[in-house]
Write a protein that holds these residues in place. Structure first.
Motif, PDB file in Angstrom:
ATOM      1  N   LEU A  45      32.338  46.767  54.142  1.00  0.00           N
ATOM      2  CA  LEU A  45      32.876  48.311  54.014  1.00  0.00           C
ATOM      3  C   LEU A  45      34.698  47.265  53.220  1.00  0.00           C
ATOM      4  O   LEU A  45      35.122  47.146  54.213  1.00  0.00           O
ATOM      5  CB  LEU A  45      33.071  49.150  55.396  1.00  0.00           C
ATOM      6  CG  LEU A  45      31.886  49.215  55.959  1.00  0.00           C
ATOM      7  CD1 LEU A  45      32.066  49.475  57.581  1.00  0.00           C
ATOM      8  CD2 LEU A  45      31.455  50.340  54.636  1.00  0.00           C
ATOM      9  N   ALA A  46      34.475  48.300  51.727  1.00  0.00           N
ATOM     10  CA  ALA A  46      35.552  48.030  51.125  1.00  0.00           C
ATOM     11  C   ALA A  46      37.147  48.297  51.648  1.00  0.00           C
ATOM     12  O   ALA A  46      36.559  49.871  51.893  1.00  0.00           O
ATOM     13  CB  ALA A  46      34.986  47.869  49.364  1.00  0.00           C
ATOM     14  N   GLN A  47      37.888  48.157  51.565  1.00  0.00           N
ATOM     15  CA  GLN A  47      39.167  48.755  52.132  1.00  0.00           C
ATOM     16  C   GLN A  47      40.536  48.184  50.892  1.00  0.00           C
ATOM     17  O   GLN A  47      41.127  47.561  51.641  1.00  0.00           O
ATOM     18  CB  GLN A  47      39.451  48.490  53.520  1.00  0.00           C
ATOM     19  CG  GLN A  47      38.864  49.240  54.889  1.00  0.00           C
ATOM     20  CD  GLN A  47      38.780  51.115  54.824  1.00  0.00           C
ATOM     21  OE1 GLN A  47      39.868  50.926  54.950  1.00  0.00           O
ATOM     22  NE2 GLN A  47      38.213  51.479  54.303  1.00  0.00           N
ATOM     23  N   THR A  48      40.840  48.932  49.995  1.00  0.00           N
ATOM     24  CA  THR A  48      41.663  48.937  49.582  1.00  0.00           C
ATOM     25  C   THR A  48      42.684  48.820  49.894  1.00  0.00           C
ATOM     26  O   THR A  48      42.744  49.626  50.203  1.00  0.00           O
ATOM     27  CB  THR A  48      41.404  49.850  47.960  1.00  0.00           C
ATOM     28  OG1 THR A  48      40.091  49.551  47.605  1.00  0.00           O
ATOM     29  CG2 THR A  48      42.319  48.726  46.334  1.00  0.00           C
ATOM     30  N   LEU A  82      41.243  33.613  49.228  1.00  0.00           N
ATOM     31  CA  LEU A  82      41.038  32.477  49.319  1.00  0.00           C
ATOM     32  C   LEU A  82      41.844  31.368  47.362  1.00  0.00           C
ATOM     33  O   LEU A  82      41.906  30.636  47.435  1.00  0.00           O
ATOM     34  CB  LEU A  82      39.480  32.338  48.914  1.00  0.00           C
ATOM     35  CG  LEU A  82      38.958  30.952  48.967  1.00  0.00           C
ATOM     36  CD1 LEU A  82      39.119  30.186  50.130  1.00  0.00           C
ATOM     37  CD2 LEU A  82      37.226  31.302  48.794  1.00  0.00           C
ATOM     38  N   GLU A  83      41.601  32.233  46.406  1.00  0.00           N
ATOM     39  CA  GLU A  83      42.442  31.809  45.171  1.00  0.00           C
ATOM     40  C   GLU A  83      43.645  31.676  45.182  1.00  0.00           C
ATOM     41  O   GLU A  83      43.542  30.331  44.958  1.00  0.00           O
ATOM     42  CB  GLU A  83      41.865  32.733  44.420  1.00  0.00           C
ATOM     43  CG  GLU A  83      40.149  32.752  43.711  1.00  0.00           C
ATOM     44  CD  GLU A  83      38.874  31.277  43.344  1.00  0.00           C
ATOM     45  OE1 GLU A  83      39.739  30.540  42.951  1.00  0.00           O
ATOM     46  OE2 GLU A  83      38.260  31.161  44.315  1.00  0.00           O
ATOM     47  N   GLN A  84      44.426  32.644  45.979  1.00  0.00           N
ATOM     48  CA  GLN A  84      46.457  31.582  46.541  1.00  0.00           C
ATOM     49  C   GLN A  84      45.746  30.568  46.664  1.00  0.00           C
ATOM     50  O   GLN A  84      46.331  30.049  46.675  1.00  0.00           O
ATOM     51  CB  GLN A  84      46.178  33.499  46.237  1.00  0.00           C
ATOM     52  CG  GLN A  84      45.954  34.058  45.577  1.00  0.00           C
ATOM     53  CD  GLN A  84      46.737  35.870  46.410  1.00  0.00           C
ATOM     54  OE1 GLN A  84      47.435  35.680  47.464  1.00  0.00           O
ATOM     55  NE2 GLN A  84      46.721  36.932  45.835  1.00  0.00           N
ATOM     56  N   LEU A 122      39.000  55.228  40.709  1.00  0.00           N
ATOM     57  CA  LEU A 122      37.537  55.154  40.547  1.00  0.00           C
ATOM     58  C   LEU A 122      37.661  54.226  40.679  1.00  0.00           C
ATOM     59  O   LEU A 122      36.522  53.399  40.711  1.00  0.00           O
ATOM     60  CB  LEU A 122      37.322  55.703  38.825  1.00  0.00           C
ATOM     61  CG  LEU A 122      37.568  56.860  38.582  1.00  0.00           C
ATOM     62  CD1 LEU A 122      36.992  57.490  37.082  1.00  0.00           C
ATOM     63  CD2 LEU A 122      35.882  57.047  39.817  1.00  0.00           C
ATOM     64  N   GLN A 123      38.530  52.920  41.090  1.00  0.00           N
ATOM     65  CA  GLN A 123      38.880  51.777  41.640  1.00  0.00           C
ATOM     66  C   GLN A 123      38.245  50.935  40.639  1.00  0.00           C
ATOM     67  O   GLN A 123      37.497  49.816  40.469  1.00  0.00           O
ATOM     68  CB  GLN A 123      38.442  51.070  42.282  1.00  0.00           C
ATOM     69  CG  GLN A 123      39.588  51.765  43.662  1.00  0.00           C
ATOM     70  CD  GLN A 123      38.575  52.071  45.344  1.00  0.00           C
ATOM     71  OE1 GLN A 123      38.839  50.485  45.624  1.00  0.00           O
ATOM     72  NE2 GLN A 123      38.846  52.447  46.010  1.00  0.00           N
ATOM     73  N   THR A 124      38.431  50.891  38.835  1.00  0.00           N
ATOM     74  CA  THR A 124      37.894  50.657  37.743  1.00  0.00           C
ATOM     75  C   THR A 124      37.906  48.963  37.541  1.00  0.00           C
ATOM     76  O   THR A 124      37.468  48.167  37.245  1.00  0.00           O
ATOM     77  CB  THR A 124      38.319  50.787  36.300  1.00  0.00           C
ATOM     78  OG1 THR A 124      39.495  51.103  36.854  1.00  0.00           O
ATOM     79  CG2 THR A 124      37.622  52.008  36.637  1.00  0.00           C
ATOM     80  N   SER A 177      36.294  41.752  43.178  1.00  0.00           N
ATOM     81  CA  SER A 177      36.362  41.240  44.043  1.00  0.00           C
ATOM     82  C   SER A 177      36.654  41.627  45.241  1.00  0.00           C
ATOM     83  O   SER A 177      37.783  42.457  45.502  1.00  0.00           O
ATOM     84  CB  SER A 177      36.853  39.988  43.215  1.00  0.00           C
ATOM     85  OG  SER A 177      38.356  40.335  42.941  1.00  0.00           O
ATOM     86  N   THR A 178      37.149  41.138  45.861  1.00  0.00           N
ATOM     87  CA  THR A 178      37.389  41.040  47.399  1.00  0.00           C
ATOM     88  C   THR A 178      38.719  41.011  47.475  1.00  0.00           C
ATOM     89  O   THR A 178      39.014  40.062  47.401  1.00  0.00           O
ATOM     90  CB  THR A 178      36.308  41.163  48.341  1.00  0.00           C
ATOM     91  OG1 THR A 178      36.692  39.302  48.665  1.00  0.00           O
ATOM     92  CG2 THR A 178      34.979  41.531  48.139  1.00  0.00           C
ATOM     93  N   THR A 179      38.998  41.568  48.535  1.00  0.00           N
ATOM     94  CA  THR A 179      40.703  40.612  48.793  1.00  0.00           C
ATOM     95  C   THR A 179      40.646  39.513  49.903  1.00  0.00           C
ATOM     96  O   THR A 179      41.327  38.360  49.315  1.00  0.00           O
ATOM     97  CB  THR A 179      41.406  41.884  50.020  1.00  0.00           C
ATOM     98  OG1 THR A 179      41.476  43.182  49.992  1.00  0.00           O
ATOM     99  CG2 THR A 179      42.591  41.070  50.664  1.00  0.00           C
ATOM    100  N   MET A 180      39.650  39.072  49.919  1.00  0.00           N
ATOM    101  CA  MET A 180      39.514  37.908  51.143  1.00  0.00           C
ATOM    102  C   MET A 180      39.233  36.538  50.252  1.00  0.00           C
ATOM    103  O   MET A 180      39.748  35.695  49.962  1.00  0.00           O
ATOM    104  CB  MET A 180      38.574  37.833  52.212  1.00  0.00           C
ATOM    105  CG  MET A 180      38.643  38.358  53.253  1.00  0.00           C
ATOM    106  SD  MET A 180      40.494  37.865  53.072  1.00  0.00           S
ATOM    107  CE  MET A 180      40.250  36.330  53.979  1.00  0.00           C
TER     108      MET A 180
END
Length: 241
Positions: free
Chosen positions: A182-185, A227-229, A214-216, A220-223
């Motif tokens: 469940l995405a939570q921007t 992870l990349e950071q 519209l979150q265009t 990718s997800t927050t996690m």
């Protein structure tokens, strides 16, 4: 014979605005103390403007007490112009991670993303720390305590991505389940209605992001982003050995 319509109460559930968890080199900041970054401040202000446009008034405003939730709530209230005390409920703090340095390279991806992937097993740990089951052990009693108070009609909760998933999962299923995808921007708003019966939940909308409905830009997800950071820090550390 006609029946009167149920009068449910409204819960506006927000995720705090964006914060910076890692510096430019990927070194982590203490998650307990990070403030909103510039984007997070704009997100919180935009959410407040959305509430103000509808002339919404809150009977209660509840945060976890972590600075990023307090600052988000204050910025929302600054836009609505409502003078109301902000309550801190520490049991609604984000799921707690363990020591990142103790996670082997081969397990990093699973450690960062596994707790937010599909229907998550209760024993699944977040970054080697608190489990999903332990998170729900904190969240569900807090929800019952809130619902047992008959003195409010509209409440604003400003919480966290993992916590919000636990709340939305229970509202959607009526069961002790955790739906990780469940995405939570950052800075998003969810609306849930609750009735008198324990299972009486209605999810009106989820993950509404006022600055970008519209979150265009989000694929990718927050996690995944975190992870990349973090990988930058680990790579630099290994190179300097």
């Amino acid at each position: 014979m006609s029946h009167p319509l149920l009068q449910r109460r409204r819960v506006y559930l927000m995720r705090h605005g964006s914060v910076t968890y890692f510096d430019a080199a990927g070194k982590p900041f203490l998650p307990e103390s990070v403030p909103l970054n510039e984007a997070g401040r704009l997100q919180a202000t935009a959410a407040g403007q959305a509430f103000a446009d509808q002339q919404l008034r809150f009977d209660r405003v509840i945060v976890s007490g972590l600075p990023r939730t307090v600052e988000t709530a204050r910025r929302v209230l600054a836009e609505t112009g409502q003078q109301i005390a902000i309550e801190e409920w520490p049991e609604l703090a984000e799921i707690r991670g363990g020591r990142l340095s103790s996670i082997p390279d081969a397990q990093l991806h699973e450690a960062f993303t596994g707790a937010f992937n599909g229907v998550v097993a209760e024993e699944r740990q977040f970054l080697g720390g608190e489990s999903v089951g332990e998170l729900m052990d904190r969240i569900h009693p807090a929800l019952r305590r809130l619902r047992d108070d008959a003195g409010w009609d509209t409440v604003l909760l400003v919480l966290h991505g993992g916590v919000n998933r636990a709340i939305l999962s229970y509202a959607l299923t009526g069961q002790r389940l955790f739906l990780g995808n469940l995405a939570q921007t950052a800075g998003c708003i969810n609306a849930l209605d609750v009735g008198a019966a324990e299972q009486d939940w209605v999810v009106r909308f989820a993950n509404y992001s006022p600055p970008a409905p519209l979150q265009t830009a989000n694929r990718s997800t927050t996690m995944e982003q975190l992870l990349e950071q973090y990988k930058k820090s680990r790579q630099l550390s290994q190179q300097n050995k």
